[in-house]
Design an enzyme around this catalytic site. Structure first.
Site, PDB file in Angstrom:
ATOM      1  N   PHE A   1     -35.765  20.340 -48.767  1.00  0.00           N
ATOM      2  CA  PHE A   1     -35.417  19.406 -47.684  1.00  0.00           C
ATOM      3  C   PHE A   1     -36.523  19.314 -46.630  1.00  0.00           C
ATOM      4  O   PHE A   1     -36.263  19.165 -45.442  1.00  0.00           O
ATOM      5  CB  PHE A   1     -34.055  19.774 -47.055  1.00  0.00           C
ATOM      6  CG  PHE A   1     -32.909  19.215 -47.868  1.00  0.00           C
ATOM      7  CD1 PHE A   1     -32.650  19.703 -49.131  1.00  0.00           C
ATOM      8  CD2 PHE A   1     -32.128  18.183 -47.384  1.00  0.00           C
ATOM      9  CE1 PHE A   1     -31.625  19.171 -49.913  1.00  0.00           C
ATOM     10  CE2 PHE A   1     -31.110  17.639 -48.155  1.00  0.00           C
ATOM     11  CZ  PHE A   1     -30.862  18.146 -49.405  1.00  0.00           C
ATOM     12  N   LEU A   2     -37.762  19.415 -47.104  1.00  0.00           N
ATOM     13  CA  LEU A   2     -38.900  19.274 -46.186  1.00  0.00           C
ATOM     14  C   LEU A   2     -39.817  18.147 -46.664  1.00  0.00           C
ATOM     15  O   LEU A   2     -41.026  18.269 -46.611  1.00  0.00           O
ATOM     16  CB  LEU A   2     -39.685  20.584 -46.113  1.00  0.00           C
ATOM     17  CG  LEU A   2     -39.100  21.710 -45.252  1.00  0.00           C
ATOM     18  CD1 LEU A   2     -40.027  22.915 -45.244  1.00  0.00           C
ATOM     19  CD2 LEU A   2     -38.835  21.259 -43.819  1.00  0.00           C
TER      20      LEU A   2
ATOM     21  N   ASP B   1      -5.525   9.176 -59.295  1.00  0.00           N
ATOM     22  CA  ASP B   1      -6.183   8.315 -58.306  1.00  0.00           C
ATOM     23  C   ASP B   1      -5.282   7.104 -58.057  1.00  0.00           C
ATOM     24  O   ASP B   1      -4.509   6.710 -58.942  1.00  0.00           O
ATOM     25  CB  ASP B   1      -7.556   7.858 -58.806  1.00  0.00           C
ATOM     26  CG  ASP B   1      -8.498   7.479 -57.672  1.00  0.00           C
ATOM     27  OD1 ASP B   1      -9.494   8.195 -57.450  1.00  0.00           O
ATOM     28  OD2 ASP B   1      -8.234   6.443 -56.998  1.00  0.00           O
TER      29      ASP B   1
ATOM     30  N   GLU C   1     -16.880  21.556 -51.007  1.00  0.00           N
ATOM     31  CA  GLU C   1     -17.736  21.240 -52.161  1.00  0.00           C
ATOM     32  C   GLU C   1     -19.189  21.083 -51.702  1.00  0.00           C
ATOM     33  O   GLU C   1     -19.456  20.457 -50.684  1.00  0.00           O
ATOM     34  CB  GLU C   1     -17.241  19.927 -52.791  1.00  0.00           C
ATOM     35  CG  GLU C   1     -18.019  19.495 -53.992  1.00  0.00           C
ATOM     36  CD  GLU C   1     -18.101  20.578 -55.044  1.00  0.00           C
ATOM     37  OE1 GLU C   1     -17.056  20.981 -55.559  1.00  0.00           O
ATOM     38  OE2 GLU C   1     -19.226  21.040 -55.350  1.00  0.00           O
TER      39      GLU C   1
ATOM     40  N   GLY D   1     -29.839   9.525 -46.347  1.00  0.00           N
ATOM     41  CA  GLY D   1     -28.740   8.565 -46.491  1.00  0.00           C
ATOM     42  C   GLY D   1     -27.639   9.220 -47.293  1.00  0.00           C
ATOM     43  O   GLY D   1     -27.490  10.441 -47.278  1.00  0.00           O
TER      44      GLY D   1
ATOM     45  N   CYS E   1     -22.777  11.664 -47.465  1.00  0.00           N
ATOM     46  CA  CYS E   1     -22.423  12.918 -46.789  1.00  0.00           C
ATOM     47  C   CYS E   1     -23.201  13.171 -45.498  1.00  0.00           C
ATOM     48  O   CYS E   1     -22.597  13.229 -44.435  1.00  0.00           O
ATOM     49  CB  CYS E   1     -22.611  14.087 -47.750  1.00  0.00           C
ATOM     50  SG  CYS E   1     -21.413  14.028 -49.093  1.00  0.00           S
TER      51      CYS E   1
HETATM   52  P1  NAD Z   1     -15.274   8.888 -53.298  1.00  0.00           P
HETATM   53  O1  NAD Z   1     -15.112   7.851 -52.269  1.00  0.00           O
HETATM   54  O2  NAD Z   1     -16.313   8.725 -54.358  1.00  0.00           O
HETATM   55  O3  NAD Z   1     -13.874   9.126 -54.037  1.00  0.00           O
HETATM   56  C1  NAD Z   1     -12.658   9.256 -53.402  1.00  0.00           C
HETATM   57  C2  NAD Z   1     -11.576   8.871 -54.398  1.00  0.00           C
HETATM   58  O4  NAD Z   1     -10.305   9.169 -53.834  1.00  0.00           O
HETATM   59  C3  NAD Z   1     -11.560   7.379 -54.751  1.00  0.00           C
HETATM   60  O5  NAD Z   1     -11.573   7.214 -56.156  1.00  0.00           O
HETATM   61  C4  NAD Z   1     -10.244   6.888 -54.141  1.00  0.00           C
HETATM   62  O6  NAD Z   1      -9.659   5.819 -54.867  1.00  0.00           O
HETATM   63  C5  NAD Z   1      -9.400   8.138 -54.202  1.00  0.00           C
HETATM   64  N1  NAD Z   1      -8.253   8.155 -53.303  1.00  0.00           N
HETATM   65  C6  NAD Z   1      -8.171   7.753 -52.021  1.00  0.00           C
HETATM   66  N2  NAD Z   1      -6.929   7.961 -51.545  1.00  0.00           N
HETATM   67  C7  NAD Z   1      -6.210   8.514 -52.529  1.00  0.00           C
HETATM   68  C8  NAD Z   1      -4.876   8.967 -52.640  1.00  0.00           C
HETATM   69  N3  NAD Z   1      -4.028   8.907 -51.608  1.00  0.00           N
HETATM   70  N4  NAD Z   1      -4.471   9.483 -53.809  1.00  0.00           N
HETATM   71  C9  NAD Z   1      -5.318   9.548 -54.847  1.00  0.00           C
HETATM   72  N5  NAD Z   1      -6.587   9.145 -54.809  1.00  0.00           N
HETATM   73  C10 NAD Z   1      -7.042   8.627 -53.654  1.00  0.00           C
HETATM   74  O7  NAD Z   1     -15.523  10.237 -52.496  1.00  0.00           O
HETATM   75  P2  NAD Z   1     -16.458  11.481 -52.923  1.00  0.00           P
HETATM   76  O8  NAD Z   1     -17.893  11.118 -52.768  1.00  0.00           O
HETATM   77  O9  NAD Z   1     -15.990  12.037 -54.209  1.00  0.00           O
HETATM   78  O10 NAD Z   1     -16.109  12.500 -51.741  1.00  0.00           O
HETATM   79  C11 NAD Z   1     -14.852  13.117 -51.639  1.00  0.00           C
HETATM   80  C12 NAD Z   1     -14.939  14.163 -50.546  1.00  0.00           C
HETATM   81  O11 NAD Z   1     -15.880  15.180 -50.897  1.00  0.00           O
HETATM   82  C13 NAD Z   1     -15.410  13.634 -49.184  1.00  0.00           C
HETATM   83  O12 NAD Z   1     -14.773  14.342 -48.165  1.00  0.00           O
HETATM   84  C14 NAD Z   1     -16.900  13.958 -49.192  1.00  0.00           C
HETATM   85  O13 NAD Z   1     -17.418  14.077 -47.893  1.00  0.00           O
HETATM   86  C15 NAD Z   1     -16.901  15.283 -49.919  1.00  0.00           C
HETATM   87  N6  NAD Z   1     -18.154  15.600 -50.622  1.00  0.00           N
HETATM   88  C16 NAD Z   1     -18.826  14.637 -51.286  1.00  0.00           C
HETATM   89  C17 NAD Z   1     -19.991  14.961 -51.980  1.00  0.00           C
HETATM   90  C18 NAD Z   1     -20.779  13.894 -52.699  1.00  0.00           C
HETATM   91  O14 NAD Z   1     -21.927  14.163 -53.049  1.00  0.00           O
HETATM   92  N7  NAD Z   1     -20.248  12.716 -52.959  1.00  0.00           N
HETATM   93  C19 NAD Z   1     -20.463  16.283 -51.979  1.00  0.00           C
HETATM   94  C20 NAD Z   1     -19.735  17.253 -51.293  1.00  0.00           C
HETATM   95  C21 NAD Z   1     -18.568  16.895 -50.610  1.00  0.00           C
END
Ligand code: NAD
Length: 437
Positions: free
Chosen positions: A255-256, A30, A154, A263, A266
């Site tokens: 989801f009903l 990260d 995911e 919110g 996603c």
């Molecule tokens: P998040 O914001 O919690 O985490 C993203 C991480 O990526 C952060 O720690 C950030 O510092 C890091 N990052 C950013 N740029 C970087 C780089 N160049 N190199 C290394 N690290 C870097 O995001 P999240 O909630 O984990 O979501 C990630 C993706 O998964 C999104 O596209 C989201 O839509 C998708 N997603 C999220 C969920 C969920 O429930 N949170 C579920 C399914 C899919």
């Protein structure tokens, strides 16, 4: 296998931890130095049930490691997952700057054949963009070996992310390479051996599946909220209606739940991003525009109900139970509580709030609004003119309601999640107002 995960947010950290637990050697990378320093010590930055225990176990066993070094990370894995954020842009499109940066880093440092897996939620054709970026870097370095690209969206849900990762409803692998498909099949074998279905498809289809899935969930929520709003005019009980609809196997019960809207990080952004991608491709998503619009107004419904009850909110003590966008997470992104608290502040109400896990996140997001955060649900309800339940944390169902009634100035609960039982509260002398009941 040796696995690299780029991005240690909700998705990356959970993916890395679970893949380590399945026996792989995992290196997570990260750009957030503080986060990585803490993770190396086993300090987990988010609240997610079972994540801390599982991560600490695999850190101790040296199966799960962390770095901020992009070169080291890319060189490490045979499979490199990109799980960085794709937040909403000003124009509501998915911001791909982090995704593109990871592809570039991969192109710069890949030192042998690897599979590049995109786990982030990205608009259709992002795979093509990443492939071009990587090829450009390979060309600059006159690289002889190749790479393959996979889209592996995911579907985990915050609050049960570990359970979902080990028991997903399905795994989606989008790729044009049979070799990459084989490698991903081996990686996910512990799950497919349990009978979990792996859908193998092309990259574009995989990318669209993720958006279609979130758009469908958002549509179900906005649909039931519309029926709840209709019930308020017509009479009828949305809880009974939703339960009955859910018994129809073609519809299903999930989801009903009528309430104050969806919110989180996603659904809101993904619905809007899909509408924009449609626009770019000259497709008008009429249904999804309505889904988004309904959700916007739904977030404010509880505020209007409160105003109707109290007439003015100026200097009124308003207690809030629950701040996170849903229970069992500290995630405050796009939580309806933010919209409601902003509106209460505009009306000069005195705001008191309690959340079992999200208080620290809320303090950051609502730093410009004076909110008094309490340590217990009862403490913040003392002298309250009304109490708003905004997140259905389990502990709110087993409150000492007699005590609650005795401390509140005006025993009134506006239940934004239809979580508490009207009849029980009535017995305690507390007025309960829900949504569509
Ligand atoms: P998040 O914001 O919690 O985490 C993203 C991480 O990526 C952060 O720690 C950030 O510092 C890091 N990052 C950013 N740029 C970087 C780089 N160049 N190199 C290394 N690290 C870097 O995001 P999240 O909630 O984990 O979501 C990630 C993706 O998964 C999104 O596209 C989201 O839509 C998708 N997603 C999220 C969920 C969920 O429930 N949170 C579920 C399914 C899919």
């Amino acid at each position: 296998m040796k696995i690299t995960v780029i991005g240690t947010g909700y998705v990356g950290l959970v993916t890395g931890t679970c893949l380590a637990e399945l026996g792989n050697d995992v290196l997570c990378m990260d750009v957030d130095k503080k986060k990585i320093e803490n993770l190396k010590k086993g300090i987990i930055p988010i609240y997610e049930p079972d994540l801390e225990t599982l991560a600490q176990k695999n850190i101790s066993a040296k199966k799960l490691k962390f770095t901020t070094n992009g070169e080291e990370a890319i060189e490490f894995g045979e499979v490199v997952f990109s799980a960085v954020g794709t937040p909403e842009n000003k124009d509501h499109r998915a911001d791909l700057k982090y995704v593109k940066l990871v592809a570039e880093t991969f192109g710069k440092y890949a030192n042998a054949y690897k599979v590049y897996v995109n786990k982030s939620t990205v608009p259709v054709k992002t795979g093509e963009i990443c492939e071009k970026i990587i090829r450009k870097e390979f060309l600059k370095r006159k690289i002889k070996f190749d790479f393959d690209l996979v889209s592996n969206p995911e579907f985990l849900r915050e609050g049960r992310a570990i359970k979902d990762t080990f028991n997903p409803d399905r795994i989606v692998i989008g790729t044009k390479s049979s070799h990459a498909k084989e490698i991903m099949g081996t990686l996910y074998k512990p799950l497919t051996d349990k009978g979990i279905e792996l859908i193998s498809t092309d990259i574009k289809t995989a990318e669209i599946i993720k958006y279609a899935s979130n758009a469908m969930l958002a549509t179900k929520i906005s649909f039931i909220n519309e029926i709840a709003n209709f019930c308020e005019k017509a009479g009828g009980n949305i809880k009974v209606i939703a339960k009955t609809l859910g018994l129809d196997k073609r519809i299903g019960p999930h989801f009903l739940h009528a309430g104050i809207g969806y919110g989180g990080s996603c659904l809101p952004k993904d619905v809007k991003a899909l509408i924009q991608t449609g626009k770019d491709l000259k497709y008008n998503f009429k249904l999804l525009k309505a889904v988004d619009e309904i959700n916007k107004t739904q977030k404010e419904i509880i505020f209007h109900k409160l105003k109707k009850e109290l007439k003015t909110l100026k200097n009124k003590h308003i207690a809030i139970w629950g701040l996170s966008f849903k229970p069992k997470t500290d995630d405050m992104r796009e939580a309806p509580s933010i919209t409601i608290i902003q509106k209460l502040h505009q009306e000069k109400a005195k705001i008191f709030a309690y959340d079992p896990e999200a208080t620290n996140q809320a303090k950051k997001i609502l730093k410009n609004i004076p909110v008094t955060y309490g340590k217990t649900p009862i403490e913040i309800a003392k002298n309250a003119d009304a109490l708003l339940l905004l997140t259905e944390w389990e502990e709110f169902s087993s409150i000492d309601f007699q005590k609650l009634k005795s401390v509140m100035k005006n025993p009134l609960i506006l239940d934004g999640r239809n979580f508490l039982k009207k009849n029980i509260l009535k017995n305690f002398g507390i007025k309960h107002i829900g949504i569509g009941i």
